[in-house]
Every structure is written in C-alpha cells, then in structure tokens.
Design an enzyme around this catalytic site. Sequence first.
Site, PDB file in Angstrom:
ATOM      1  N   VAL A 102      20.753  56.979  17.393  1.00  0.00           N
ATOM      2  CA  VAL A 102      20.976  57.179  18.821  1.00  0.00           C
ATOM      3  C   VAL A 102      20.371  55.983  19.547  1.00  0.00           C
ATOM      4  CG1 VAL A 102      20.578  58.667  20.818  1.00  0.00           C
ATOM      5  CG2 VAL A 102      20.831  59.682  18.543  1.00  0.00           C
ATOM      6  N   CYS A 103      21.118  55.434  20.500  1.00  0.00           N
ATOM      7  CA  CYS A 103      20.601  54.375  21.365  1.00  0.00           C
ATOM      8  C   CYS A 103      20.105  53.183  20.545  1.00  0.00           C
ATOM      9  CB  CYS A 103      19.514  54.957  22.266  1.00  0.00           C
ATOM     10  SG  CYS A 103      19.049  53.934  23.675  1.00  0.00           S
TER      11      CYS A 103
END
Length: 322
Positions: A102-103
């Site tokens: 994520v991210c």
Amino acid sequence: MRIGLLVFDGMTMLDASGPAEVFNLADPTRQHYEVVYVSPAGGPVVSSSGLELSRTLAAATVGDIDTLLVVGGPSLPDDGLPPKLLEAVKDLTAGARRVASVCTGAFVLAELGYLDGRRATTHWRHARTLAARYPLIKVEEDVIHVRDGRYLTSAGISAGIDLALAMVEDDLGVQTARETARELVMFMQRPGGQTQFSTALSTPPVQNGLLRALMDSVLADPADAHTVASMAAAAGVSVRHLNRMFRAEAGTTPARWIERVRVDAARSLILDGHRMTLVAQLSGFGSDETLRRAFARQLDTTPTSFRDRFTTTRKDSGVTGD
C-alpha cells in the site's frame, strides 16, 4: 489463510487498519482469514499519527503466511530504507503466495527487485520518484491498484481498502467483496483502473469566475456539445482570448481540458460495463474512433485494452509466474 500486515514505526495507520477491517468484515467467523501484524523486531509500533499497535510479531518468528501486505508511510526516508525492514520482507515473501503493498510500501518491494519488469503503482505524490529510482518498473501513475503476477501494489491510504477488496473477490468471490464494501459504506470496490484523482481535482484552482462557470458546465455534462467555439461564445470572448485564459489559469488549452474530462467520463463508463459505442456517445466523443484516438493521446492505450485490464478486480496483466 494467514495474512501478514508488515508494519513499522512511522507507518500510516490506515494503510494497515483499512485492509485489516476488510478481511475482518469479509470473514467474521475467521474461517478463511487470520490477520497478523508483523514488524521487523516485534513489539509495539507507533504510527505517524501517534497511534500505537501494542503487540506485533517479529518477522523471524511469524512462520508461514499466504499473503504479505507491506504498508507505507507518509514520506520516504532520506537515508534509504531500513535494512531490517528489507530483510524482514525478504524472509516473509519466500513462501508467500501473494505479495502486496500500500502506498510507499511499493518502494520496499522495488528495492528488493521484486517489481523489476512489472507494472506497479503507488501514491500519486511518489509515483515519479518510484519511476526515477527504479527504471525497470513500469509505473502506472494514475490507477488505484495493479496486479502483475503474484505482486499487487496500490495507491495511497484508502486505496489499500480497494486492494484488500480485490483480494477478497479473488479468494471468496464477487458477492462477498460487494457485501464487504457495503458494510464499509463504500460505493462498491473501485476497480484497479479507476483514476487516483479526476481532472477536476488535478486542474489548478481557477480564480476567474467566468472561466470556473464554463468548466463546471463541462464537468456537469461532458456529453453535451462542448467546443472551444461554443465555450468562447458562452463567455462572450474570442477563441483566442479563451485560450489565453485557460493557459493562464488551468495550464492547458480548452480543447485538451475538454478531452481530459471526457476521457475521465469514458473510463468510468467502461468500468461500469457499457458497450464502447455507448461509452463514446455518453462521454461526448460521439464515435468509437474519436474515443480511441483520445485514449491513445491521454492514456497511451486503447479503450478495449483498458477494459480488458481493469473491468474486474480479478484481472491481472496477463503476466504469469512469480
């Protein structure tokens, strides 16, 4: 199946808690998922917001996991990624069926070489840095999440929820994913091809009230017969003056801006499953060929390729193997 959420000091809490809630709501009886929080050394981990996870498992002791999800943080460290974090990810991915981020978690996978030759994404703010540091990766700057082989990467923060919903759809079916999204009060899960931010959000703020009204009218109904000439007439200015206004305030020409708005609309219509001819009509392009040329200019792909890649969360890039 065991899902390991790899966390660390300074991480963004929602990168971890968002996916964790998805797996929890999708499987409330714990028949399918066991979520464990893992950190390089174990023990308490403090997020960027000050919230603390009091008990995490040390990566060396966690055992086998089916899915590893590496969370991100709000910024990238100036002195490189911590060696212990990289070592923990390397150990945990050895037996994992699925590896996700994520991210800025994508930078961890990239540093280990896992994303070389693959498509990947990250938070829009860091996408160009990812591409510059790791030129072997094909960075998709403007999508919510990407799957390439066993590797899944997502954009920032709330996009981790969409990524987790895509995993649930893969594991437990589309109906369970939809019910989970409804519990989360989300408008379904966003397919991977959904843009991270729309033309309306990415255009610099416009101060001129007349120009803002013109742009709002296009955003409200992209399929209407908007042209540079019709917008100039509505504003009571010449085409040349309208072009000057757009360049000064929006950093582009009115023709290019209208096309971007219509491409945004077309992407959403394609993701909703409409036929291409209807997509062309409802988004204001009028014909399949005009739609195709606009996609080539704006996205360097075709509407059909976009549909095949993104209209279901279960699609991957067609890349096989590890």
